[in-house]
Design a protein around this motif. Sequence first.
Motif, short mmCIF file in Angstrom:
data_model
loop_
_atom_site.label_atom_id
_atom_site.label_comp_id
_atom_site.label_asym_id
_atom_site.label_seq_id
_atom_site.Cartn_x
_atom_site.Cartn_y
_atom_site.Cartn_z
N GLU A 171 -6.61 104.24 -12.43
CA GLU A 171 -5.44 105.03 -13.22
C GLU A 171 -4.39 104.86 -13.11
N ILE A 172 -3.90 104.18 -13.34
CA ILE A 172 -2.08 103.63 -13.21
C ILE A 172 -0.85 104.61 -13.18
N PRO A 173 -0.09 104.97 -13.29
CA PRO A 173 0.54 106.12 -13.94
C PRO A 173 2.11 104.72 -14.76
N TYR A 174 2.08 105.34 -15.46
CA TYR A 174 3.34 104.51 -15.79
C TYR A 174 4.66 104.65 -14.63
N GLY A 175 5.52 103.25 -15.02
CA GLY A 175 6.09 103.48 -14.30
C GLY A 175 6.19 102.30 -12.62
N GLU A 176 4.51 102.14 -12.47
CA GLU A 176 3.82 101.64 -11.33
C GLU A 176 3.61 100.25 -11.70
N PRO A 177 3.30 99.14 -11.09
CA PRO A 177 3.33 98.18 -11.56
C PRO A 177 2.04 97.50 -11.34
N VAL A 178 0.89 96.99 -12.23
CA VAL A 178 -0.18 96.61 -12.53
C VAL A 178 -0.84 95.12 -12.84
N SER A 179 -1.62 95.10 -11.49
CA SER A 179 -1.71 93.33 -11.25
C SER A 179 -3.17 93.58 -12.14
N PHE A 180 -3.63 92.58 -11.94
CA PHE A 180 -4.97 92.02 -12.05
C PHE A 180 -5.32 90.43 -12.06
N THR A 181 -6.50 90.16 -11.41
CA THR A 181 -6.34 88.29 -11.99
C THR A 181 -7.76 88.02 -12.36
N LEU A 182 -7.55 87.04 -13.45
CA LEU A 182 -8.66 87.10 -14.24
C LEU A 182 -9.39 86.02 -13.35
N ALA A 183 -11.03 85.52 -13.89
CA ALA A 183 -12.17 84.38 -13.79
C ALA A 183 -11.35 83.48 -13.22
N THR A 184 -10.20 83.16 -13.82
CA THR A 184 -10.56 81.83 -13.49
C THR A 184 -8.51 81.58 -12.25
N GLY A 185 -8.42 82.77 -11.16
CA GLY A 185 -7.72 82.98 -10.69
C GLY A 185 -6.71 83.19 -10.66
N GLU A 186 -5.52 83.30 -12.09
CA GLU A 186 -4.92 83.34 -12.44
C GLU A 186 -4.07 85.19 -12.36
N ARG A 187 -3.35 85.65 -11.67
CA ARG A 187 -2.96 86.50 -11.44
C ARG A 187 -1.84 86.97 -12.26
N VAL A 188 -2.25 88.08 -13.32
CA VAL A 188 -0.87 88.10 -14.37
C VAL A 188 -0.34 90.10 -13.08
N LYS A 189 0.66 89.88 -12.85
CA LYS A 189 1.79 91.76 -12.74
C LYS A 189 2.31 92.04 -14.05
N VAL A 190 2.13 92.97 -14.64
CA VAL A 190 2.64 94.08 -15.22
C VAL A 190 3.97 94.71 -14.97
N ASP A 191 5.05 95.08 -15.61
CA ASP A 191 6.02 96.08 -15.35
C ASP A 191 5.54 96.75 -16.19
N THR A 192 4.68 98.19 -15.85
CA THR A 192 4.37 99.47 -16.68
C THR A 192 6.08 100.01 -16.96
N SER A 193 7.21 99.58 -16.16
CA SER A 193 8.19 100.87 -16.21
C SER A 193 9.22 100.70 -17.81
#
Length: 182
Positions: free
Chosen positions: A150-172
């Motif tokens: 659980e990540i509070p809004y305002g902190e970045p959220v990152s995840f890596t897909l099975a394909t190796g692609e990495r997504v970084k989401v700015d929740t601010s």
Amino acid sequence: MSVMSDLIERGAVPEGYKVEVFDGRVIMTPQSPEQDWTVSDVKDAVKAAGIARERVFGDVLITFPGENDAAPDLTIIGFDAERRKNSYSCVDVLAVVEVPSEPEDEKDYVRNVRKYGRFGIDVYMIADPFKQAVTLMSEPHAAGYGRVLEIPYGEPVSFTLATGERVKVDTSTFPVRDAQEG
């Protein structure tokens, strides 16, 4: 043909509404501005990660064999996903993002966790404007997910897909909502 497929094929879903079938009931929910804005922010992050728009969509039917189909707020599919008319199979789904339309939404926090985990969807992200937090799940198994952050809004959220692609989401920039408004 499922009830959901039939509604979509007939064009019977009013614009601005999301239709899902749960326990044999058709549920039509209007999308809130917060849902739309949050999904838009996540789509921007996915696009910035270099993932082609043909692999990212919202409110498109995903079929689950032997279960109710779903139309997640945002879906990311694999490179070789096969379109079936206006839907895709859950086996092609790499990640799903949902934005609850009400506080403590059982559909997103209980039923979808079980279903998405059981069908092996690698990443499930809930961006909750009421909790003002993101719940990021990975390591799917038969009853849900083995890893839950659980990540509070305002902190970045990152995840890596099975394909190796990495997504970084700015929740601010994610919009918030008072639970009393739900």
